[in-house]
Write a protein that holds these residues in place. Structure first.
Motif, PDB file in Angstrom:
ATOM      1  N   LEU A  21       0.801  -1.217   0.000  1.00 14.81           N
ATOM      2  CA  LEU A  21       0.000   0.000   0.000  1.00 14.81           C
ATOM      3  C   LEU A  21       0.841   1.276   0.000  1.00 14.81           C
ATOM      4  O   LEU A  21       0.413   2.304  -0.527  1.00 14.81           O
ATOM      5  CB  LEU A  21      -0.937   0.016   1.214  1.00 14.81           C
ATOM      6  CG  LEU A  21      -2.054  -1.026   1.237  1.00 14.81           C
ATOM      7  CD1 LEU A  21      -2.726  -1.057   2.607  1.00 14.81           C
ATOM      8  CD2 LEU A  21      -3.073  -0.740   0.140  1.00 14.81           C
ATOM      9  N   TYR A  24       1.292   4.085  -2.744  1.00 20.20           N
ATOM     10  CA  TYR A  24       0.113   4.845  -3.152  1.00 20.20           C
ATOM     11  C   TYR A  24      -0.179   6.029  -2.236  1.00 20.20           C
ATOM     12  O   TYR A  24      -0.995   6.884  -2.573  1.00 20.20           O
ATOM     13  CB  TYR A  24      -1.106   3.916  -3.252  1.00 20.20           C
ATOM     14  CG  TYR A  24      -0.846   2.836  -4.259  1.00 20.20           C
ATOM     15  CD1 TYR A  24      -0.978   3.082  -5.619  1.00 20.20           C
ATOM     16  CD2 TYR A  24      -0.387   1.594  -3.850  1.00 20.20           C
ATOM     17  CE1 TYR A  24      -0.686   2.111  -6.554  1.00 20.20           C
ATOM     18  CE2 TYR A  24      -0.091   0.613  -4.784  1.00 20.20           C
ATOM     19  CZ  TYR A  24      -0.233   0.881  -6.133  1.00 20.20           C
ATOM     20  OH  TYR A  24       0.079  -0.087  -7.056  1.00 20.20           O
ATOM     21  N   GLY A  25       0.446   6.070  -1.064  1.00 26.48           N
ATOM     22  CA  GLY A  25       0.232   7.187  -0.150  1.00 26.48           C
ATOM     23  C   GLY A  25       0.235   6.732   1.297  1.00 26.48           C
ATOM     24  O   GLY A  25       0.558   5.583   1.612  1.00 26.48           O
ATOM     25  N   GLN A  54      -5.765   8.599  -3.244  1.00 27.19           N
ATOM     26  CA  GLN A  54      -4.692   7.613  -3.093  1.00 27.19           C
ATOM     27  C   GLN A  54      -5.269   6.232  -2.809  1.00 27.19           C
ATOM     28  O   GLN A  54      -4.785   5.224  -3.337  1.00 27.19           O
ATOM     29  CB  GLN A  54      -3.744   8.042  -1.979  1.00 27.19           C
ATOM     30  CG  GLN A  54      -2.954   9.283  -2.306  1.00 27.19           C
ATOM     31  CD  GLN A  54      -2.122   9.804  -1.146  1.00 27.19           C
ATOM     32  OE1 GLN A  54      -2.304   9.401   0.000  1.00 27.19           O
ATOM     33  NE2 GLN A  54      -1.213  10.718  -1.430  1.00 27.19           N
ATOM     34  N   ALA A  57      -6.583   4.752  -5.996  1.00 30.89           N
ATOM     35  CA  ALA A  57      -5.467   4.302  -6.839  1.00 30.89           C
ATOM     36  C   ALA A  57      -4.932   2.959  -6.356  1.00 30.89           C
ATOM     37  O   ALA A  57      -4.638   2.064  -7.159  1.00 30.89           O
ATOM     38  CB  ALA A  57      -4.354   5.352  -6.854  1.00 30.89           C
ATOM     39  N   ALA A  58      -4.832   2.803  -5.032  1.00 33.55           N
ATOM     40  CA  ALA A  58      -4.363   1.536  -4.464  1.00 33.55           C
ATOM     41  C   ALA A  58      -5.346   0.412  -4.791  1.00 33.55           C
ATOM     42  O   ALA A  58      -4.933  -0.690  -5.193  1.00 33.55           O
ATOM     43  CB  ALA A  58      -4.181   1.664  -2.955  1.00 33.55           C
ATOM     44  N   SER A  61      -5.083  -0.547  -8.526  1.00 28.47           N
ATOM     45  CA  SER A  61      -3.833  -1.220  -8.880  1.00 28.47           C
ATOM     46  C   SER A  61      -3.651  -2.581  -8.219  1.00 28.47           C
ATOM     47  O   SER A  61      -3.052  -3.479  -8.812  1.00 28.47           O
ATOM     48  CB  SER A  61      -2.642  -0.335  -8.505  1.00 28.47           C
ATOM     49  OG  SER A  61      -2.675   0.863  -9.247  1.00 28.47           O
TER      50      SER A  61
END
Length: 90
Positions: A21, A24-25, A54, A57-58, A61
């Motif tokens: 993780l 991604y942030g 974020q 996005a995680a 992905s």
């Protein structure tokens, strides 16, 4: 945003998920759910990422990738439904 990660191998550690993780942030926390009797992983956990972009996005992905031989599922965690309100008898 709270994220649920399912389909984890019983061998996957909290540290490994945090490492997945991290790119991604900020991850405020990750909690791997453990069986209280066996002390083994139940194969799922919850993460909290304060930045929704974020977190999304995680999710995008990481959903469907293979980790420790298992295909994981990553999605936004649903809030627990409130207990149904009790109906008073008339």
């Amino acid at each position: 945003m709270k994220i649920m990660i399912r389909g984890l191998s019983r061998l996957t550690t909290e540290e490994k998920i945090l490492a997945l993780l991290a790119p991604y942030g900020l991850v405020q926390y990750f909690h791997l759910v453990m069986d209280p009797n066996t002390k083994n992983s139940k194969g799922f956990g919850f993460a909290f990422m304060p930045n929704p972009a974020q977190a999304k996005a995680a999710i995008k992905s990481l959903n469907g990738i293979e980790v420790d031989g298992e295909k994981i599922r990553v999605k936004k965690a649903e809030d627990k439904p409130e207990e149904a309100k009790k109906v008073e008898p008339k």
